[in-house]
Scaffold this motif. Structure first.
Motif, short mmCIF file in Angstrom:
data_model
loop_
_atom_site.label_atom_id
_atom_site.label_comp_id
_atom_site.label_asym_id
_atom_site.label_seq_id
_atom_site.Cartn_x
_atom_site.Cartn_y
_atom_site.Cartn_z
N GLY A 1 -23.31 -14.08 21.28
CA GLY A 1 -23.18 -13.26 22.48
C GLY A 1 -24.45 -13.38 23.30
N PHE A 2 -24.86 -12.28 23.92
CA PHE A 2 -26.06 -12.26 24.76
C PHE A 2 -27.28 -12.80 24.01
CE2 PHE A 2 -29.89 -9.60 25.38
CZ PHE A 2 -30.31 -10.12 26.59
N TRP A 3 -27.52 -12.29 22.81
CA TRP A 3 -28.77 -12.61 22.11
C TRP A 3 -28.68 -13.91 21.30
CZ3 TRP A 3 -33.25 -11.81 23.59
CH2 TRP A 3 -34.34 -11.80 22.75
N ASP B 1 -18.88 -18.04 16.18
CA ASP B 1 -18.55 -16.75 16.78
C ASP B 1 -17.08 -16.49 16.50
OD1 ASP B 1 -20.08 -14.90 19.18
OD2 ASP B 1 -17.93 -14.60 18.88
N ARG B 2 -16.78 -15.23 16.16
CA ARG B 2 -15.38 -14.93 15.83
C ARG B 2 -14.47 -15.06 17.04
NH1 ARG B 2 -15.66 -9.14 13.44
NH2 ARG B 2 -13.43 -9.34 13.41
N LYS C 1 -15.55 -18.12 23.07
CA LYS C 1 -17.01 -18.05 23.19
C LYS C 1 -17.67 -19.14 22.31
CE LYS C 1 -18.78 -13.76 23.74
NZ LYS C 1 -19.17 -12.45 23.23
N CYS D 1 -26.83 -12.99 14.47
CA CYS D 1 -26.96 -12.23 15.73
C CYS D 1 -25.62 -11.60 16.11
CB CYS D 1 -27.41 -13.16 16.86
SG CYS D 1 -28.88 -14.11 16.51
N THR D 2 -24.88 -11.14 15.13
CA THR D 2 -23.57 -10.53 15.39
C THR D 2 -23.77 -9.08 15.84
OG1 THR D 2 -23.44 -9.77 13.13
CG2 THR D 2 -22.50 -11.93 13.58
N TRP D 3 -22.67 -8.36 16.04
CA TRP D 3 -22.79 -6.93 16.33
C TRP D 3 -23.59 -6.28 15.20
CZ3 TRP D 3 -16.96 -7.79 16.61
CH2 TRP D 3 -16.61 -8.23 17.89
N SER D 4 -24.30 -5.22 15.52
CA SER D 4 -25.20 -4.61 14.53
C SER D 4 -24.47 -4.21 13.24
CB SER D 4 -25.87 -3.39 15.15
OG SER D 4 -26.75 -3.83 16.16
N SER E 1 -22.04 -5.72 11.80
CA SER E 1 -21.62 -6.83 10.92
C SER E 1 -22.78 -7.72 10.51
CB SER E 1 -20.46 -7.64 11.54
OG SER E 1 -20.67 -7.91 12.90
N GLU F 1 -22.74 -10.68 7.28
CA GLU F 1 -22.98 -12.09 7.59
C GLU F 1 -24.28 -12.59 6.96
OE1 GLU F 1 -20.89 -14.17 8.81
OE2 GLU F 1 -19.38 -12.63 9.14
N GLU G 1 -30.93 -10.23 12.69
CA GLU G 1 -31.40 -9.40 13.80
C GLU G 1 -31.54 -7.95 13.35
OE1 GLU G 1 -32.86 -9.29 16.42
OE2 GLU G 1 -32.96 -11.42 16.84
N LYS G 2 -32.32 -7.18 14.11
CA LYS G 2 -32.40 -5.75 13.84
C LYS G 2 -31.08 -5.12 14.30
CE LYS G 2 -32.72 -4.92 18.26
NZ LYS G 2 -31.64 -4.24 18.97
N GLY H 1 -35.45 -9.51 12.83
CA GLY H 1 -35.84 -9.80 14.23
C GLY H 1 -36.65 -8.74 14.95
N ARG I 1 -22.58 -3.40 26.51
CA ARG I 1 -21.99 -4.22 25.44
C ARG I 1 -22.32 -3.64 24.06
NH1 ARG I 1 -26.69 -6.45 26.73
NH2 ARG I 1 -28.03 -6.94 24.98
N1 LIG Z 1 -34.62 -8.47 18.52
C1 LIG Z 1 -34.26 -8.18 19.74
O1 LIG Z 1 -35.09 -7.93 20.60
C2 LIG Z 1 -32.79 -8.15 20.09
C3 LIG Z 1 -32.40 -8.23 21.42
C4 LIG Z 1 -31.03 -8.19 21.71
C5 LIG Z 1 -30.10 -8.07 20.67
N2 LIG Z 1 -30.53 -7.99 19.39
C6 LIG Z 1 -29.57 -7.85 18.28
O2 LIG Z 1 -28.72 -9.01 18.27
C7 LIG Z 1 -27.42 -8.64 17.85
C8 LIG Z 1 -26.41 -9.13 18.89
O3 LIG Z 1 -26.62 -8.46 20.10
P1 LIG Z 1 -25.93 -9.00 21.45
O4 LIG Z 1 -26.52 -8.19 22.53
O5 LIG Z 1 -26.02 -10.49 21.51
O6 LIG Z 1 -24.41 -8.56 21.22
P2 LIG Z 1 -23.11 -9.25 21.83
O7 LIG Z 1 -22.02 -8.24 21.71
O8 LIG Z 1 -23.41 -9.83 23.19
O9 LIG Z 1 -22.81 -10.48 20.86
C9 LIG Z 1 -22.39 -10.34 19.54
C10 LIG Z 1 -21.52 -11.55 19.22
O10 LIG Z 1 -21.26 -11.57 17.82
C11 LIG Z 1 -19.92 -11.97 17.62
N3 LIG Z 1 -19.54 -11.51 16.29
C12 LIG Z 1 -19.43 -10.24 15.85
N4 LIG Z 1 -19.14 -10.22 14.52
C13 LIG Z 1 -19.09 -11.52 14.12
C14 LIG Z 1 -18.86 -12.16 12.87
N5 LIG Z 1 -18.66 -11.43 11.77
N6 LIG Z 1 -18.88 -13.50 12.83
C15 LIG Z 1 -19.10 -14.24 13.95
N7 LIG Z 1 -19.32 -13.69 15.16
C16 LIG Z 1 -19.34 -12.36 15.24
C17 LIG Z 1 -19.14 -11.34 18.77
O11 LIG Z 1 -17.92 -12.01 19.02
C18 LIG Z 1 -20.15 -11.50 19.92
O12 LIG Z 1 -19.95 -12.72 20.61
C19 LIG Z 1 -27.41 -7.11 17.68
O13 LIG Z 1 -27.54 -6.81 16.32
C20 LIG Z 1 -28.65 -6.65 18.44
O14 LIG Z 1 -29.24 -5.50 17.87
C21 LIG Z 1 -31.84 -8.05 19.08
#
Ligand SMILES: NC(=O)c1ccc[n+]([C@@H]2O[C@H](COP(=O)([O-])OP(=O)(O)OC[C@H]3O[C@@H](n4cnc5c(N)ncnc54)[C@H](O)[C@@H]3O)[C@@H](O)[C@H]2O)c1
Length: 315
Positions: free
Chosen positions: A12-14, A35-36, A40, A71-74, A76, A80, A94-95, A121, A159
């Motif tokens: 996703g974003f991160w 990514d699930r 994407k 880097c999945t949702w917090s 999950s 993973e 990731e945190k 992270g 998000r």
């Molecule tokens: N360290 C930092 O500064 C920092 C910054 C941003 C985000 N993060 C962390 O990164 C993680 C992701 O954040 P985000 O903003 O990218 O979220 P997001 O929702 O944009 O992306 C998460 C992605 O994970 C995928 N996903 C979820 N479960 C999955 C699985 N079991 N297998 C495969 N794919 C899976 C989703 O489809 C989605 O595309 C979070 O835990 C967030 O806390 C950390």
């Protein structure tokens, strides 16, 4: 030099940023992403010219993958990360690392059992100004450490729907306070609440107390219309202020103000480079799994403190 084969789960974003940085680093080779969400996964894999997976168990069979960024949702992350550790991969999760401390403990143990490198992270530690602050505190360059305050506020990134501001945002500052003070807090008192978020707290004020009367105060919210990320550390002789966004550092005493200069650097790049270096040189990462576990347990205790309206002692 042989490059480390890397994969990113959750793009996703991160996760996309992790993938980009692994592509840029000389010591790593991005091999695959997962990514699930199939669309994407395909789009991100296409962007970076690597193999796409929607099921991480399939991806982890690929022996070219030595390192995995999770880097999945917090909610999950722990599942993973555990799969990747059990598959014998080095893991950056990731945190906030996990939902419960039990899950986080399992991750730390599994990394040890499988003799792989494991890190969490906590990006702030890779900002040079924060390292300067830690060193100044350690060498008592601002006199006796008295207290520190952190402010990390912005609008709600919508998000994020599976955790609140404490586990998502304040956890960075919880880790920073442990790092700056060089010890663990002995108690936490917090007030958190929910103004706009449908399910979780979107503001929190957290006070940590340390031995010898030192204290730290953390303000986090997703309500402020602009983004501020600041740290102020007060010593008996001077204060230090760090702006995490511009990476500017100020040291202010009664008779002298100085501004040590560090060229701005992308914290994620420094973090992933350091993790790759630690794997290659078999050194302990700057942020350990234990650090992640401790920050998570303090975040959970802060939420408990707010719910019970009393200070919580920490072990
Ligand atoms: N360290 C930092 O500064 C920092 C910054 C941003 C985000 N993060 C962390 O990164 C993680 C992701 O954040 P985000 O903003 O990218 O979220 P997001 O929702 O944009 O992306 C998460 C992605 O994970 C995928 N996903 C979820 N479960 C999955 C699985 N079991 N297998 C495969 N794919 C899976 C989703 O489809 C989605 O595309 C979070 O835990 C967030 O806390 C950390």
């Amino acid at each position: 030099m042989k490059k480390l084969g890397v994969a990113v789960v959750g793009t996703g974003f991160w996760g996309r940023n992790h993938a980009r940085v692994y592509k840029e680093l000389e010591s790593t080779e991005l091999v695959a992403i997962c990514d699930r969400d199939a669309d994407k996964a395909k789009a991100v894999a296409g962007q970076f010219g690597v193999k796409a997976y929607t099921d991480s168990s399939q991806m982890l069979k690929n022996e070219a993958i030595e390192v995995v960024s999770v880097c999945t949702w917090s909610t999950s992350l722990a599942i993973e990360a555990l799969k990747a550790l059990r598959a014998g991969k080095h893991v950056l999760v990731e945190k906030p690392m996990a939902t419960t401390t039990k899950q986080a403990e399992k991750l730390v143990l599994t990394a040890e059992e499988n003799r792989v490198q494991f890190t969490v992270g906590f990006l702030m530690r890779f900002i040079p100004g924060l390292r300067h602050i830690r060193e100044a505190v350690e060498k008592q360059k601002i006199g006796e450490l008295v207290c520190a305050t952190a402010k990390r506020v912005s609008q709600w990134p919508e998000r994020i729907g599976d955790v609140g501001v404490v586990k998502d945002t304040a956890i960075h500052d919880i880790d920073v306070m442990r790092f700056v003070f060089g010890e663990d807090p002995i108690a936490v008192y917090a007030k958190a609440g929910c103004m706009r978020h449908r399910k979780f707290e979107d503001y929190a004020l957290i006070m940590l107390t340390f031995e010898d009367g030192m204290s730290a105060f953390i303000e986090s919210n997703w309500l402020t219309p602009y983004k501020t990320r600041m740290l102020t550390v007060t010593g008996s002789d001077a204060i230090m202020r760090l702006d995490y966004i511009t990476q500017e550092l100020w040291i202010e005493a009664a008779n002298e103000n100085i501004q040590p200069k560090y060229p701005w650097q992308e914290p994620l790049k420094a973090e992933l480079q350091q993790f790759a270096d630690c794997i290659i040189k078999k050194q302990k990462p700057l942020v350990t799994g234990e650090d992640g576990l401790k920050a998570l347990s303090i975040a959970i205790a802060a939420l408990k403190s707010s719910a019970k309206n009393r200070a919580i002692k920490l072990q």
